[in-house]
Structure formats: C-alpha cells, structure tokens
Scaffold this motif. Structure first.
Motif, PDB file in Angstrom:
ATOM      1  N   ILE A 162      48.110  -1.221  33.089  1.00 59.77           N
ATOM      2  CA  ILE A 162      48.653  -1.024  31.739  1.00 59.77           C
ATOM      3  C   ILE A 162      49.533   0.223  31.712  1.00 59.77           C
ATOM      4  CG2 ILE A 162      48.036  -0.464  29.349  1.00 59.77           C
ATOM      5  CD1 ILE A 162      45.471  -2.175  29.826  1.00 59.77           C
ATOM      6  N   ALA A 163      49.073   1.298  32.342  1.00 62.75           N
ATOM      7  CA  ALA A 163      49.849   2.541  32.371  1.00 62.75           C
ATOM      8  C   ALA A 163      51.159   2.375  33.130  1.00 62.75           C
ATOM      9  CB  ALA A 163      49.017   3.659  32.999  1.00 62.75           C
ATOM     10  N   ALA A 164      51.117   1.628  34.227  1.00 62.82           N
ATOM     11  CA  ALA A 164      52.293   1.466  35.079  1.00 62.82           C
ATOM     12  C   ALA A 164      53.429   0.734  34.366  1.00 62.82           C
ATOM     13  CB  ALA A 164      51.912   0.721  36.352  1.00 62.82           C
ATOM     14  N   ALA A 165      53.086  -0.043  33.346  1.00 58.82           N
ATOM     15  CA  ALA A 165      54.102  -0.815  32.636  1.00 58.82           C
ATOM     16  C   ALA A 165      54.826   0.004  31.562  1.00 58.82           C
ATOM     17  CB  ALA A 165      53.465  -2.049  31.998  1.00 58.82           C
ATOM     18  N   MET A 166      54.425   1.252  31.372  1.00 56.48           N
ATOM     19  CA  MET A 166      55.013   2.078  30.304  1.00 56.48           C
ATOM     20  C   MET A 166      56.214   2.881  30.814  1.00 56.48           C
ATOM     21  SD  MET A 166      51.575   3.287  28.320  1.00 56.48           S
ATOM     22  CE  MET A 166      50.432   2.035  27.701  1.00 56.48           C
ATOM     23  N   ARG A 167      57.041   3.316  29.867  1.00 49.97           N
ATOM     24  CA  ARG A 167      58.258   4.051  30.217  1.00 49.97           C
ATOM     25  C   ARG A 167      57.953   5.372  30.884  1.00 49.97           C
ATOM     26  NH1 ARG A 167      59.676   2.496  24.793  1.00 49.97           N
ATOM     27  NH2 ARG A 167      61.245   0.834  24.747  1.00 49.97           N
ATOM     28  N   ARG A 168      56.841   6.015  30.484  1.00 49.31           N
ATOM     29  CA  ARG A 168      56.443   7.279  31.072  1.00 49.31           C
ATOM     30  C   ARG A 168      54.929   7.350  31.134  1.00 49.31           C
ATOM     31  NH1 ARG A 168      58.451  11.522  26.355  1.00 49.31           N
ATOM     32  NH2 ARG A 168      58.065  10.182  24.547  1.00 49.31           N
ATOM     33  N   LYS A 169      54.430   8.278  31.922  1.00 51.36           N
ATOM     34  CA  LYS A 169      52.987   8.375  32.104  1.00 51.36           C
ATOM     35  C   LYS A 169      52.292   8.640  30.776  1.00 51.36           C
ATOM     36  CE  LYS A 169      53.237  10.388  36.746  1.00 51.36           C
ATOM     37  NZ  LYS A 169      52.867  11.571  37.573  1.00 51.36           N
ATOM     38  N   PRO A 170      51.356   7.798  30.407  1.00 54.91           N
ATOM     39  CA  PRO A 170      50.664   7.990  29.124  1.00 54.91           C
ATOM     40  C   PRO A 170      49.513   8.981  29.233  1.00 54.91           C
ATOM     41  CG  PRO A 170      49.824   6.053  30.198  1.00 54.91           C
ATOM     42  CD  PRO A 170      50.937   6.569  31.084  1.00 54.91           C
ATOM     43  N   ALA A 171      49.134   9.538  28.112  1.00 54.07           N
ATOM     44  CA  ALA A 171      47.851  10.238  28.026  1.00 54.07           C
ATOM     45  C   ALA A 171      46.772   9.158  27.993  1.00 54.07           C
ATOM     46  CB  ALA A 171      47.792  11.090  26.765  1.00 54.07           C
ATOM     47  N   MET A 172      45.634   9.449  28.583  1.00 52.02           N
ATOM     48  CA  MET A 172      44.537   8.490  28.638  1.00 52.02           C
ATOM     49  C   MET A 172      43.317   9.092  27.959  1.00 52.02           C
ATOM     50  SD  MET A 172      43.082   5.703  29.728  1.00 52.02           S
ATOM     51  CE  MET A 172      41.362   5.351  29.385  1.00 52.02           C
ATOM     52  N   ILE A 173      42.748   8.349  26.991  1.00 55.32           N
ATOM     53  CA  ILE A 173      41.518   8.760  26.315  1.00 55.32           C
ATOM     54  C   ILE A 173      40.468   7.692  26.572  1.00 55.32           C
ATOM     55  CG2 ILE A 173      40.419   9.328  24.117  1.00 55.32           C
ATOM     56  CD1 ILE A 173      43.180  10.074  23.030  1.00 55.32           C
ATOM     57  N   GLY A 174      39.354   8.073  27.163  1.00 53.69           N
ATOM     58  CA  GLY A 174      38.316   7.096  27.471  1.00 53.69           C
ATOM     59  C   GLY A 174      36.953   7.557  27.016  1.00 53.69           C
ATOM     60  N   ALA A 175      36.247   6.715  26.283  1.00 53.55           N
ATOM     61  CA  ALA A 175      34.886   7.015  25.842  1.00 53.55           C
ATOM     62  C   ALA A 175      33.894   6.281  26.732  1.00 53.55           C
ATOM     63  CB  ALA A 175      34.689   6.582  24.387  1.00 53.55           C
ATOM     64  N   SER A 176      32.923   7.000  27.264  1.00 55.66           N
ATOM     65  CA  SER A 176      31.848   6.388  28.035  1.00 55.66           C
ATOM     66  C   SER A 176      32.406   5.488  29.142  1.00 55.66           C
ATOM     67  CB  SER A 176      30.912   5.625  27.087  1.00 55.66           C
ATOM     68  OG  SER A 176      29.655   5.400  27.672  1.00 55.66           O
ATOM     69  N   LEU A 177      32.243   4.174  29.052  1.00 56.87           N
ATOM     70  CA  LEU A 177      32.772   3.256  30.058  1.00 56.87           C
ATOM     71  C   LEU A 177      34.260   3.480  30.281  1.00 56.87           C
ATOM     72  CD1 LEU A 177      32.630   0.694  31.869  1.00 56.87           C
ATOM     73  CD2 LEU A 177      33.025  -0.652  29.789  1.00 56.87           C
ATOM     74  N   GLY A 178      35.023   3.626  29.212  1.00 57.77           N
ATOM     75  CA  GLY A 178      36.460   3.855  29.336  1.00 57.77           C
ATOM     76  C   GLY A 178      36.775   5.147  30.061  1.00 57.77           C
ATOM     77  N   GLY A 179      35.931   6.175  29.851  1.00 56.67           N
ATOM     78  CA  GLY A 179      36.125   7.443  30.531  1.00 56.67           C
ATOM     79  C   GLY A 179      35.816   7.352  32.012  1.00 56.67           C
ATOM     80  N   LEU A 180      34.737   6.666  32.358  1.00 52.59           N
ATOM     81  CA  LEU A 180      34.401   6.467  33.769  1.00 52.59           C
ATOM     82  C   LEU A 180      35.518   5.726  34.489  1.00 52.59           C
ATOM     83  CD1 LEU A 180      30.630   5.441  33.487  1.00 52.59           C
ATOM     84  CD2 LEU A 180      31.552   7.662  34.168  1.00 52.59           C
ATOM     85  N   ALA A 181      36.047   4.702  33.827  1.00 56.24           N
ATOM     86  CA  ALA A 181      37.162   3.947  34.414  1.00 56.24           C
ATOM     87  C   ALA A 181      38.384   4.840  34.582  1.00 56.24           C
ATOM     88  CB  ALA A 181      37.500   2.743  33.535  1.00 56.24           C
ATOM     89  N   GLY A 182      38.601   5.744  33.621  1.00 56.64           N
ATOM     90  CA  GLY A 182      39.723   6.669  33.711  1.00 56.64           C
ATOM     91  C   GLY A 182      39.585   7.618  34.890  1.00 56.64           C
ATOM     92  N   ILE A 183      38.366   8.109  35.149  1.00 57.42           N
ATOM     93  CA  ILE A 183      38.125   8.995  36.294  1.00 57.42           C
ATOM     94  C   ILE A 183      38.451   8.285  37.599  1.00 57.42           C
ATOM     95  CG2 ILE A 183      36.351  10.218  37.613  1.00 57.42           C
ATOM     96  CD1 ILE A 183      34.924  10.807  34.974  1.00 57.42           C
ATOM     97  N   ILE A 184      37.950   7.055  37.743  1.00 54.12           N
ATOM     98  CA  ILE A 184      38.198   6.295  38.979  1.00 54.12           C
ATOM     99  C   ILE A 184      39.671   5.940  39.111  1.00 54.12           C
ATOM    100  CG2 ILE A 184      37.727   4.119  40.170  1.00 54.12           C
ATOM    101  CD1 ILE A 184      35.467   6.146  40.370  1.00 54.12           C
ATOM    102  N   ALA A 185      40.304   5.569  38.001  1.00 57.28           N
ATOM    103  CA  ALA A 185      41.718   5.188  38.043  1.00 57.28           C
ATOM    104  C   ALA A 185      42.586   6.334  38.527  1.00 57.28           C
ATOM    105  CB  ALA A 185      42.175   4.725  36.659  1.00 57.28           C
ATOM    106  N   GLU A 186      42.413   7.511  37.931  1.00 57.18           N
ATOM    107  CA  GLU A 186      43.271   8.660  38.240  1.00 57.18           C
ATOM    108  C   GLU A 186      42.809   9.419  39.481  1.00 57.18           C
ATOM    109  OE1 GLU A 186      46.320  11.371  38.069  1.00 57.18           O
ATOM    110  OE2 GLU A 186      46.111   9.574  36.806  1.00 57.18           O
ATOM    111  N   GLY A 187      41.514   9.523  39.671  1.00 59.24           N
ATOM    112  CA  GLY A 187      41.010  10.329  40.773  1.00 59.24           C
ATOM    113  C   GLY A 187      40.852   9.596  42.082  1.00 59.24           C
ATOM    114  N   ASN A 188      40.912   8.261  42.030  1.00 60.23           N
ATOM    115  CA  ASN A 188      40.654   7.484  43.241  1.00 60.23           C
ATOM    116  C   ASN A 188      41.687   6.390  43.463  1.00 60.23           C
ATOM    117  OD1 ASN A 188      39.544   5.106  44.716  1.00 60.23           O
ATOM    118  ND2 ASN A 188      37.735   6.388  44.992  1.00 60.23           N
TER     119      ASN A 188
END
Length: 291
Positions: free
Chosen positions: A87-113
């Motif tokens: 989803i982020a890759a399809a945007m014009r520029r790098k988005p800010a990411m806000i993740g709660a609980s499950l969404g946050g864990l997914a954000g850590i893995i997405a960006e950090g790994n």
C-alpha cells in the motif's frame, strides 16, 4: 471522506477496504487498526489529521471489516506487513504509518525487516516487541470466546463488550456496533473478522514478547526512521519495563503516555491521543508538507 478498495498483487489479488480523507495532495498517513477492529476505529483521528492538511488512508486489515478474508489462512504478522508495504509503495511519497496493536506489530516488521524505507515515520499505539502475557491472554480470550458460535442478537454482543471494557459506560446495541458484526443465514450475528485469524494466534500462543523469538526486537532495533510510541497509561499489555526495553532498541524514539487510557487508547482518550499524533506528525514532517 470516501471509501475505496485497494486490490493488492499476489495470487489472490487480495482486496483491502480503505477510507480516504483529507486533501488529495496532502502528506499521506496510513492507519492500521488492532486485531478485531476495523478502520472505523480511526474515524475521529482521521478528521483531525485531515483538518491539518494530511491525507489519511485508514485500512481494514486483511480478514477484518470489509477487506477480503485470506482463503489460505495467511494471517502471520509478515502477511499483514506485506500488505502495508505494498500500500505504501503505491503512494507518491513515503507515508507516515500509524499502527495500533496488530497494525503496529505489522509496521515494525514491514519497516524494520521486510522493506526498510517504506515509511516516512512510524507511530506505534500501545504495542512493543515485549508485551505482558496476561494482557495478551485477555485480548485473545475475548476474541476467541465467540468466534465460531456468534451471538443471538446485537444486544448480546453489546453485553460481552461491556464486560470486556468495564471502565467504559455500558455499550448499548447502537447502529455503530452493527458495523462490527455480520448477520449470517442462520440469523446469528458474528464478528466482522475471520475466526481463522484468532485461531492461528491462539495456536502460536499469542502475539507477545516475540514468543521466545527475536524477530520483533531485531526488526525494532533496525528502525532508522522517526518513531513515536504512544502508551496507554493504564495499559495491561505494555508495561513501563517494556517501554524501557523498546527505548534501548530505538533510542531516538519519541514517547507519549496517555493518562487514563488502557490498551484501547484511541477509544479511551481520543482527544489526547489525537493531539499527540498531530503534534508528532506536524513536527516530523513539517518540511515535507511544505514541499
């Protein structure tokens, strides 16, 4: 605000439901909810962000809300992370990411790994690599209790939610609650998410403290982008010790502690949460918003 469907690549062409708000050329912000929730959890927050010129994209995670269910049962954190990266890759520029609980864990893995550099910043809402087992067990137990048998009525579901959230006023069978339930041909009401998701979490022993693995901690330690951890002051999942552990992994992080909020920070103290989010994003992305 308007709704749209994002069709992801892959063998299933997975369909992700999203709500878009804010100016078309505003700085993009992806919002990913916690397990068992939907994009509706961000409704007030997206209005606040839109009023400050941000372009918000609140999504229903796979298997939740109006998004497609994974026919192959692909509900690992890495699967949710892959969706966010695409989803982020399809945007014009790098988005800010806000993740709660499950969404946050997914954000850590997405960006950090999985794909470092996908996001412009990462805000984690009451989630860290280390979480209290008792708190995780309470959440998982609530989600699993009626996953297959459902409820005889919306009123019955409202009573179960009130028991789970005793610190809030009793929730009546409001029209809003209907968005979290699906009525099937048998006449019973079922949660809006795929029960296969929570059954997988249960088999794995819950999503907490890396389950003895270092994947989440290693991913967190690799985070080089601006990071904001928001903790519920009365959280039973993220302890102050867990915050210290996370700070050792991400020493440059910003930190907010929202008084009187439990793990359900957004719903408990929406105004304070929104203020914290807006301040961080405005200060972090000020120059990008001007360009």
């Amino acid at each position: 605000m308007y709704d749209r469907t994002i069709t992801l690549a892959g063998k299933a062409g997975h369909a992700i439901a999203a709500s878009i708000d804010g100016p078309e050329l505003g700085f993009p912000v992806i919002l990913a909810h916690g397990g068992g929730q939907t994009r509706r959890a961000w409704k007030s927050v997206t209005r606040q962000l839109a009023s400050h010129g941000f372009r918000t994209i609140a999504v229903d995670m796979r298997g939740h809300g109006e998004s497609a269910w994974a026919s192959d049962g692909a509900y690992d954190i890495s699967d949710f992370a892959a969706d966010l990266v695409e989803i982020a890759a399809a945007m014009r520029r790098k988005p800010a990411m806000i993740g709660a609980s499950l969404g946050g864990l997914a954000g850590i893995i997405a960006e950090g790994n999985r794909a470092p550099g996908s996001f412009g910043s990462l805000t984690l809402v009451d989630v860290t690599p280390q979480m209290e087992p008792s708190g995780v067990a309470r959440v998982v137990g609530f989600m699993a209790a009626h996953a297959r048998e459902g409820f005889a009525s919306v009123e019955e579901a409202a009573e179960v939610i009130s028991d789970y959230l005793p610190h809030r006023p009793s929730r009546k069978a409001s029209p809003g609650l209907a968005h979290y339930l699906r009525r099937k041909d048998d006449g019973r009401f079922y949660w809006h998410w795929d029960p296969t998701f929570i059954e997988g979490v249960t088999r794995q022993g819950g999503v907490s403290s890396d389950n003895g693995r270092s994947e989440l901690s290693a991913a967190a330690a690799s985070l080089a982008l601006p990071v904001h951890l928001i903790r519920g002051g009365s959280s039973d999942l993220v302890s102050l010790e867990a915050v210290k552990h996370f700070r050792r992994l991400v020493p440059h992080m910003a930190y907010s502690d929202i008084a009187n909020a439990t793990h359900m920070v957004v719903g408990d103290e929406n105004d304070a949460f929104g203020k914290s989010i807006v301040e961080f994003l405005l200060s972090t992305h000020e120059m990008e918003m001007k360009s």
